[in-house]
Design a protein around this motif. Structure first.
Motif, mmCIF file in Angstrom:
data_model
loop_
_atom_site.group_PDB
_atom_site.id
_atom_site.type_symbol
_atom_site.label_atom_id
_atom_site.label_comp_id
_atom_site.label_asym_id
_atom_site.label_seq_id
_atom_site.Cartn_x
_atom_site.Cartn_y
_atom_site.Cartn_z
ATOM 1 N N LEU A 33 0.824 -1.206 0.000
ATOM 2 C CA LEU A 33 0.000 0.000 0.000
ATOM 3 C C LEU A 33 0.856 1.254 0.000
ATOM 4 O O LEU A 33 0.556 2.231 -0.690
ATOM 5 N N ALA A 34 1.909 1.248 0.800
ATOM 6 C CA ALA A 34 2.755 2.426 0.909
ATOM 7 C C ALA A 34 3.494 2.723 -0.386
ATOM 8 O O ALA A 34 3.647 3.892 -0.777
ATOM 9 N N ASN A 35 3.960 1.696 -1.067
ATOM 10 C CA ASN A 35 4.720 1.883 -2.301
ATOM 11 C C ASN A 35 3.838 2.194 -3.501
ATOM 12 O O ASN A 35 4.309 2.712 -4.505
ATOM 13 N N GLY A 36 2.565 1.867 -3.388
ATOM 14 C CA GLY A 36 1.624 2.160 -4.468
ATOM 15 C C GLY A 36 1.327 0.945 -5.309
ATOM 16 O O GLY A 36 2.241 0.236 -5.746
ATOM 17 N N TYR B 79 -5.219 6.898 -2.141
ATOM 18 C CA TYR B 79 -5.409 6.152 -3.390
ATOM 19 C C TYR B 79 -6.448 6.870 -4.234
ATOM 20 O O TYR B 79 -7.467 7.340 -3.718
ATOM 21 N N TYR C 116 -2.810 6.018 3.628
ATOM 22 C CA TYR C 116 -2.348 6.033 2.248
ATOM 23 C C TYR C 116 -3.442 6.559 1.318
ATOM 24 O O TYR C 116 -4.585 6.082 1.355
ATOM 25 N N ARG D 157 -0.601 7.306 -3.744
ATOM 26 C CA ARG D 157 0.279 6.131 -3.819
ATOM 27 C C ARG D 157 -0.063 5.212 -4.989
ATOM 28 O O ARG D 157 0.809 4.654 -5.649
ATOM 29 N N GLU E 129 -0.173 11.796 6.775
ATOM 30 C CA GLU E 129 0.166 11.537 5.371
ATOM 31 C C GLU E 129 1.123 10.363 5.193
ATOM 32 O O GLU E 129 1.200 9.784 4.093
ATOM 33 N N ASP E 130 1.852 9.980 6.237
ATOM 34 C CA ASP E 130 2.806 8.884 6.104
ATOM 35 C C ASP E 130 2.214 7.514 6.418
ATOM 36 O O ASP E 130 2.851 6.488 6.151
ATOM 37 N N HIS E 131 0.998 7.484 6.984
ATOM 38 C CA HIS E 131 0.443 6.168 7.335
ATOM 39 C C HIS E 131 -1.015 5.978 6.925
ATOM 40 O O HIS E 131 -1.518 4.865 7.003
ATOM 41 N N ALA F 174 -6.289 3.783 4.755
ATOM 42 C CA ALA F 174 -6.132 4.464 3.466
ATOM 43 C C ALA F 174 -7.426 5.206 3.157
ATOM 44 O O ALA F 174 -8.433 5.051 3.863
#
Length: 354
Positions: free
Chosen positions: A16-19, A207, A205, A236, A201-203, A177
């Motif tokens: 999820l974090a990397n997209g 979409y 996500y 992401r 914004e860092d956790h 997210a």
């Protein structure tokens, strides 16, 4: 047993974090509008081999009517079973969750029992409620499953929500997210601004669900002031009905966007031009000319032409292609042939249907 985001395997959070490309899975039916087990399995196999990072099942593209037809648990269970049988790589499994709070809680519990990692929570059934009431609903469901917030466009029943609502949503301990799908730039920015205000914004996500603006949502940085400086956030990946078709090309597009963004410098003109081209295709698939009346049937039609589905049948016999929609799909097929993945499907179809 309730599920918290802290319980999720690190590799799932990393996806999820990397997209990732997360298609909203359609429902396969036969000519009698009965569940087509074989072709539903073929769809799951198609998406996995296309390189998706997860699947969204029981959502709008799957048809909300699966609930009244007694298919909700069946469809969700088959997607988990079929994906595990086809691949050992991790996939983020997201279940659609909707309805009043008692229904949403039961669906969340069912999803967790079946092995889903998150619930995409639709607020359409509660669109007339206050934001305080909606947030209480979200908090209740978040006690059962990690939440993917869902900003659904108002044209098809979604409530208009303030930036402060999304700030408060992002502060929920089990918020994972947000799918931004208002099909409205101002409201999309409201979500982002709320997440930044929550320092999430860092956790939490972001979409895109804006099928009308996919490439630019993914390619552009978004900046918002906080504490006297600008905070830059990025979308992401995407959780999209549009990505239920031509999916291997969607994966290629996301990889291309990520590569250009990582390289720094100006984005290529060809990449930026993809936004209008993909939006043009979406207009045909989603039946924009007829106010989205054929949005599900349009995706079915593409999959039917490829041989993945036998027909375009929906649970509602009246839900079908809109006037002129087939011709629009013909047009975008001819004008944007390079965006289609018909060759990929043809090479693998027999194996997926076996």
């Amino acid at each position: 047993m309730p599920l918290h985001r802290n319980d999720l395997a690190p590799e799932l959070l990393s996806i999820l974090a990397n997209g990732a490309v997360i298609p909203a899975q359609p429902l396969a039916l036969d000519a009698q509008r009965r569940f087509d087990r074989r072709r539903q399995r073929a769809l799951t196999r198609y998406y996995i081999d296309a390189g998706v990072g997860g699947l969204a099942v029981g959502v709008h593209t799957t048809q909300f009517a699966i609930r009244e037809h007694g298919l909700y648990e069946t469809v969700l269970e088959r997607a988990v079973t079929d994906s595990r049988a086809w691949t050992h790589r991790p996939l983020v499994m997201i279940a659609g969750v909707c309805g009043p709070t008692p229904q949403a809680l039961q669906e969340a519990r069912t999803a967790v029992q079946l092995g889903y990692h998150a619930g995409l929570l639709s607020l359409a059934a509660l669109a007339d409620r206050s934001e305080d009431e909606l947030l209480a609903h979200c908090a209740a469901v978040a006690e059962e499953i990690p939440l993917v917030g869902f900003y659904l466009q108002s044209l098809i029943g979604g409530p208009v929500l303030s930036s402060d609502f999304w700030r408060r949503f992002a502060l929920l301990p089990n918020a994972l997210a947000i799918k931004m799908a208002p099909f409205n730039r101002y409201r999309t920015l409201d979500v982002m601004r709320g997440v930044v205000a929550a320092r999430a914004e860092d956790h939490v996500y972001l979409y895109t669900g804006n099928d009308d603006h996919i490439v630019l949502d993914l390619a552009l940085p978004f900046a918002f002031p906080r504490d006297g400086r600008m905070v830059t956030v990025r979308v992401r990946g995407g959780l999209l009905g549009h990505w239920s078709v031509w999916t291997s090309k969607a994966v290629e597009t996301l990889q291309r966007i990520q590569a250009e963004v990582s390289a720094g410098g100006a984005l290529s003109a060809d990449l930026l031009a993809l936004d209008s081209r993909i939006t043009d295709c979406n207009g045909a698939f989603f039946d924009v000319r007829n106010h989205f009346a054929g949005c599900i049937a349009g995706c079915h039609e593409v999959l039917r032409r490829q041989g993945l589905l036998e027909g375009i049948w929906c649970l509602d016999p009246h839900e079908t292609l809109g006037p002129g929609q087939a011709q629009e799909i013909d047009r975008v097929y001819a004008e944007h042939t390079d965006l289609a993945d018909d060759a990929f499907v043809a090479q693998n179809l027999e194996r997926w249907l076996s």
